[in-house]
Design a protein around this motif. Structure first.
Motif, PDB file in Angstrom:
ATOM      1  N   THR A  76       4.746  -4.644 -10.852  1.00 38.66           N
ATOM      2  CA  THR A  76       5.768  -5.005  -9.893  1.00 38.66           C
ATOM      3  C   THR A  76       5.314  -5.728  -8.903  1.00 38.66           C
ATOM      4  OG1 THR A  76       6.625  -2.948 -10.077  1.00 38.66           O
ATOM      5  CG2 THR A  76       7.627  -3.862  -8.620  1.00 38.66           C
ATOM      6  N   ILE A  77       3.998  -4.667  -7.539  1.00 39.01           N
ATOM      7  CA  ILE A  77       3.195  -5.097  -6.647  1.00 39.01           C
ATOM      8  C   ILE A  77       2.472  -6.543  -7.021  1.00 39.01           C
ATOM      9  CG2 ILE A  77       1.131  -4.438  -4.660  1.00 39.01           C
ATOM     10  CD1 ILE A  77       2.342  -2.117  -5.190  1.00 39.01           C
ATOM     11  N   SER A  78       1.686  -6.411  -8.025  1.00 39.15           N
ATOM     12  CA  SER A  78       1.215  -7.890  -8.107  1.00 39.15           C
ATOM     13  C   SER A  78       2.096  -9.464  -8.197  1.00 39.15           C
ATOM     14  CB  SER A  78       0.347  -7.937  -9.703  1.00 39.15           C
ATOM     15  OG  SER A  78      -0.843  -7.157  -9.550  1.00 39.15           O
ATOM     16  N   LEU A  79       3.164  -8.788  -8.730  1.00 37.53           N
ATOM     17  CA  LEU A  79       4.640 -10.560  -8.554  1.00 37.53           C
ATOM     18  C   LEU A  79       4.493 -10.082  -7.207  1.00 37.53           C
ATOM     19  CD1 LEU A  79       5.908 -12.055 -10.492  1.00 37.53           C
ATOM     20  CD2 LEU A  79       8.025 -10.185 -10.453  1.00 37.53           C
ATOM     21  N   PHE A  80       4.711  -9.315  -6.064  1.00 39.41           N
ATOM     22  CA  PHE A  80       5.648  -9.210  -5.004  1.00 39.41           C
ATOM     23  C   PHE A  80       4.353 -10.327  -4.550  1.00 39.41           C
ATOM     24  CE2 PHE A  80       7.828  -5.479  -5.079  1.00 39.41           C
ATOM     25  CZ  PHE A  80       8.773  -5.942  -5.048  1.00 39.41           C
ATOM     26  N   THR A  81       2.650 -10.358  -4.488  1.00 39.42           N
ATOM     27  CA  THR A  81       1.820 -10.711  -4.129  1.00 39.42           C
ATOM     28  C   THR A  81       1.700 -12.161  -4.164  1.00 39.42           C
ATOM     29  OG1 THR A  81       0.630  -8.509  -4.401  1.00 39.42           O
ATOM     30  CG2 THR A  81      -0.923 -10.337  -3.878  1.00 39.42           C
ATOM     31  N   ILE A  82       2.002 -12.197  -5.782  1.00 39.92           N
ATOM     32  CA  ILE A  82       1.815 -13.837  -6.521  1.00 39.92           C
ATOM     33  C   ILE A  82       2.883 -14.696  -5.886  1.00 39.92           C
ATOM     34  CG2 ILE A  82       2.611 -15.071  -8.542  1.00 39.92           C
ATOM     35  CD1 ILE A  82       1.089 -13.078 -10.356  1.00 39.92           C
ATOM     36  N   VAL A  83       4.096 -13.847  -5.389  1.00 38.95           N
ATOM     37  CA  VAL A  83       5.189 -14.761  -4.958  1.00 38.95           C
ATOM     38  C   VAL A  83       4.835 -15.366  -3.445  1.00 38.95           C
ATOM     39  CG1 VAL A  83       7.729 -15.074  -4.143  1.00 38.95           C
ATOM     40  CG2 VAL A  83       7.317 -14.547  -6.462  1.00 38.95           C
ATOM     41  N   VAL A 104       1.025  -1.061   0.292  1.00 40.35           N
ATOM     42  CA  VAL A 104      -0.278  -0.211   0.151  1.00 40.35           C
ATOM     43  C   VAL A 104       1.147   1.233   0.230  1.00 40.35           C
ATOM     44  CG1 VAL A 104      -1.862   1.197   1.280  1.00 40.35           C
ATOM     45  CG2 VAL A 104      -2.143  -1.345   0.835  1.00 40.35           C
ATOM     46  N   VAL A 105       2.146   0.952   1.223  1.00 38.93           N
ATOM     47  CA  VAL A 105       2.576   2.493   0.606  1.00 38.93           C
ATOM     48  C   VAL A 105       3.620   2.276  -0.518  1.00 38.93           C
ATOM     49  CG1 VAL A 105       5.162   3.072   1.996  1.00 38.93           C
ATOM     50  CG2 VAL A 105       3.820   1.934   3.148  1.00 38.93           C
ATOM     51  N   LEU A 106       3.786   1.725  -1.554  1.00 39.59           N
ATOM     52  CA  LEU A 106       4.672   1.910  -2.433  1.00 39.59           C
ATOM     53  C   LEU A 106       3.251   2.001  -3.359  1.00 39.59           C
ATOM     54  CD1 LEU A 106       6.605  -2.050  -3.128  1.00 39.59           C
ATOM     55  CD2 LEU A 106       6.754   0.598  -2.234  1.00 39.59           C
ATOM     56  N   ALA A 107       2.367   2.117  -3.339  1.00 39.12           N
ATOM     57  CA  ALA A 107       0.757   2.332  -4.567  1.00 39.12           C
ATOM     58  C   ALA A 107       0.937   4.064  -4.253  1.00 39.12           C
ATOM     59  CB  ALA A 107      -0.027   1.919  -4.025  1.00 39.12           C
ATOM     60  N   MET A 137       3.167  -0.356 -11.653  1.00 38.93           N
ATOM     61  CA  MET A 137       3.450   0.039 -10.551  1.00 38.93           C
ATOM     62  C   MET A 137       2.843  -1.507 -10.022  1.00 38.93           C
ATOM     63  SD  MET A 137       1.794   0.241  -7.754  1.00 38.93           S
ATOM     64  CE  MET A 137       0.413   1.965  -8.273  1.00 38.93           C
ATOM     65  N   LEU A 138       1.622  -1.384 -10.663  1.00 37.41           N
ATOM     66  CA  LEU A 138       0.645  -2.840 -10.252  1.00 37.41           C
ATOM     67  C   LEU A 138       1.408  -4.107 -10.349  1.00 37.41           C
ATOM     68  CD1 LEU A 138      -2.719  -1.218 -11.155  1.00 37.41           C
ATOM     69  CD2 LEU A 138      -2.400  -1.098  -9.243  1.00 37.41           C
TER      70      LEU A 138
END
Length: 294
Positions: A200-207, A157-160, A197-198
């Motif tokens: 990048t965060i999606s990849l973090f979330t998937i992993v 959330v902070v990144l977004a 950004m989405l």
């Protein structure tokens, strides 16, 4: 037009290429070593004979993992968890980050909510209150327990929020001048610009969803409810010989925990390696280039 490069420029290109090749090799070598260990015999692994090539080549570790009747069921649970979890998490992140990125004039309570988010990131009630909450909401042995148990990742959330803050304010002003409201502005303007950004965060979330195994151990009382990582972890830790016949015991004695762990790691990497190329292009694309004219 042909550009003549100087000697120093050519030397720099060669050195740069050599360095990049070395970095690539250093990144690939651990993955290759894990694959070699997973394909090697028990004796070779125990003796430390495996280096850059499998010794005593066999597929026993993969046969043990994939031969279990519940393997593909757990794999399907993990796929559902990743798909649902990523969708829910990204929706919550966008809905939380966009308002928090507005000015105090637009959202007077912004700082209060931001502090609440940060405190939730730094402190939590612990595993026992979390478990009691999940149980009281009826999320045991449920795919939604595995999805919602991860919660909203405040770091993402902070990144977004920081990304939305860096977008030109003139974009929002132009939306309001054209008669668009906040929802229309977010959906039609900010989200399309936020693709890097989405992604990048999606990849973090998937992993994160794919690799997490502890919540599956806590929230799942049946093996059929295990996600893949929990299933493999339990299989490696609790290798039960009492339920095996003579042939299965003979095969199990040829296995090594290091080989099983290596096979587990390699299998767990494959879905992420498949997804990454589709998201990688957004990492290098321009974010706000050409957004504001004049």
């Amino acid at each position: 037009m042909i550009e003549n490069k100087s000697f120093g420029s050519r030397v720099f290109d060669i050195v740069n290429a050599v360095i990049l090749v070395l970095i690539t090799i250093l990144c690939i070598l651990p993955i290759w070593y894990v694959l070699c260990v997973s394909l090697s015999s028990r004796e070779a692994v125990n003796a430390g004979q495996v280096s850059l090539w499998p010794v005593g080549f066999n597929l026993l570790s993969y046969q043990k993992i994939m031969g279990e009747s519940d393997f593909f069921g757990s794999f399907f649970v993990s796929i559902k968890r990743v798909v649902l979890g990523t969708a829910v998490s990204m929706g919550c992140i966008i809905l939380a980050a966009y308002p928090l990125s507005r000015t105090k004039k637009q959202f007077p309570q912004r700082d209060i909510f931001m502090w609440i988010f940060v405190l939730c990131m730094l402190f939590n009630g612990g595993i026992v209150p979390w478990y009691i909450t999940m149980k009281n909401y009826g999320l045991m042995d449920s795919i939604w327990g595995l999805v919602l148990g991860m919660g909203l990742q405040v770091f993402n959330v902070v990144l977004a929020v920081n990304f939305f803050k860096n977008l030109p304010a003139e974009l929002e002003e132009a939306c309001f001048v054209d008669g668009a409201g906040p929802w229309r502005c977010m959906i039609s303007v900010y989200i399309p610009l936020a693709k890097p950004m989405l992604a990048t965060i999606s990849l973090f979330t998937i992993v994160q969803y794919w690799n997490e195994f502890f919540q599956g151990m806590v929230l799942s009382t049946r093996q059929s409810s295990y996600p893949l990582q929990t299933y493999i972890q339990q299989m490696v830790v609790t290798l039960d010989f009492s339920s095996m016949n003579a042939e299965q015991i003979s095969q199990a004695m040829k296995l090594n925990n290091l080989s099983l762990d290596a096979a587990k790691i390699f299998i767990a990497m494959i879905p992420v390696l498949i997804v990454y190329p589709f998201l990688q292009k957004y990492f290098v694309s321009g974010i706000t280039l050409g957004s504001v004219k004049g």
